[in-house]
Design an enzyme around this catalytic site. Structure first.
Site, short mmCIF file in Angstrom:
data_model
loop_
_atom_site.label_atom_id
_atom_site.label_comp_id
_atom_site.label_asym_id
_atom_site.label_seq_id
_atom_site.Cartn_x
_atom_site.Cartn_y
_atom_site.Cartn_z
N HIS A 1 64.42 25.76 23.98
CA HIS A 1 63.39 26.79 23.83
C HIS A 1 63.95 28.03 23.12
O HIS A 1 63.19 28.86 22.64
CB HIS A 1 62.88 27.18 25.22
CG HIS A 1 61.39 27.37 25.31
ND1 HIS A 1 60.49 26.86 24.39
CD2 HIS A 1 60.63 28.02 26.23
CE1 HIS A 1 59.26 27.18 24.75
NE2 HIS A 1 59.31 27.89 25.85
N ASN B 1 56.82 33.82 27.35
CA ASN B 1 55.37 33.92 27.53
C ASN B 1 54.80 35.31 27.26
O ASN B 1 53.59 35.48 27.17
CB ASN B 1 54.97 33.48 28.94
CG ASN B 1 55.27 32.02 29.18
OD1 ASN B 1 55.77 31.32 28.30
ND2 ASN B 1 54.98 31.54 30.36
N ASP C 1 60.66 26.94 18.49
CA ASP C 1 60.78 25.51 18.73
C ASP C 1 59.41 24.83 18.63
O ASP C 1 58.39 25.47 18.85
CB ASP C 1 61.38 25.25 20.11
CG ASP C 1 60.55 25.87 21.24
OD1 ASP C 1 60.23 27.07 21.15
OD2 ASP C 1 60.19 25.15 22.19
N ASN D 1 53.43 28.98 24.27
CA ASN D 1 53.04 30.24 24.91
C ASN D 1 53.57 31.48 24.21
O ASN D 1 52.95 32.54 24.27
CB ASN D 1 53.46 30.24 26.39
CG ASN D 1 52.64 29.27 27.21
OD1 ASN D 1 51.48 29.02 26.90
ND2 ASN D 1 53.23 28.71 28.24
#
Length: 197
Positions: free
Chosen positions: A23, A70, A95, A116
């Site tokens: 991530h 997020n 990613d 997100n």
């Protein structure tokens, strides 16, 4: 002619426990650009790590949000508004689960695709029409990862040595493509980056 301010954002999560995770590939690329461009140390500002440097008559701001994935838009929005950036001057590196590990795609706009971090940016900036440099990380089922392995754990898992090797072999291409992007040669940047399988 007035200098333009370009913003290059690498998405990821802050903290040592997330450092080598899939991530955080956006952080990887921004760190590598800073190293290649001999940037000074990152400073903390507006809930992000940032460093600014001149590049071919323009000013480039490299940013790593510290708000966690997020809420990436909270940090990026502050830079975006302060520098009066347009969507054409914003490049977000992140990613992508739907592309094979190491695959790269430079695109403009589009949906969040369940990401997100991108969702948060669109909400904060009020537009999806910025550039994204998507870096494939594959989905569970890739390599030795079982297809039923939870996606949230997969993205927060570390890159394998093989995946890291592929990623690092693309750094020259990332740098060349982003340099073309900053020169306004977006079509050439897309041709270079999107042809890499």
């Amino acid at each position: 002619m007035e200098k333009q301010d370009f913003i290059i954002v690498g998405l990821g999560n802050p903290g040592a426990q997330y450092q080598g995770t899939r991530h955080n590939v956006g952080f990887f690329v921004v760190d590598e650009l800073a190293r290649r461009w001999n940037a000074s140390d990152f400073l903390e500002k507006w809930q992000a790590q940032c460093v600014s440097l001149p590049m071919g008559g323009e000013k480039v701001h490299l940013i790593k949000p510290l708000t966690f994935m997020n809420r990436s838009g909270r940090a990026v929005g502050q830079f975006y508004r302060f520098y009066k950036t347009t969507p054409d001057q914003l490049l977000v590196v992140h990613d992508d689960l739907d592309m094979a590990p190491g695959r790269i795609k430079l695109v403009k706009g589009g949906g969040a695709g369940g990401h997100n971090g991108i969702k948060s940016l669109v909400e904060s900036l009020g537009t999806p029409e910025f550039y994204r440099l998507k870096i494939g990380i594959g989905r569970p089922g890739n390599g030795d990862v079982h297809p039923d392995f939870p996606v949230d754990k997969y993205v927060l898992g570390n890159f394998t040595d093989g995946e890291l090797e592929v990623l690092q072999s693309r750094y020259d291409s990332f740098a060349a493509g982003i340099h073309l992007f900053l020169q306004g040669q977006v079509a050439k940047a897309m041709n270079l980056l999107n042809s890499l399988k």
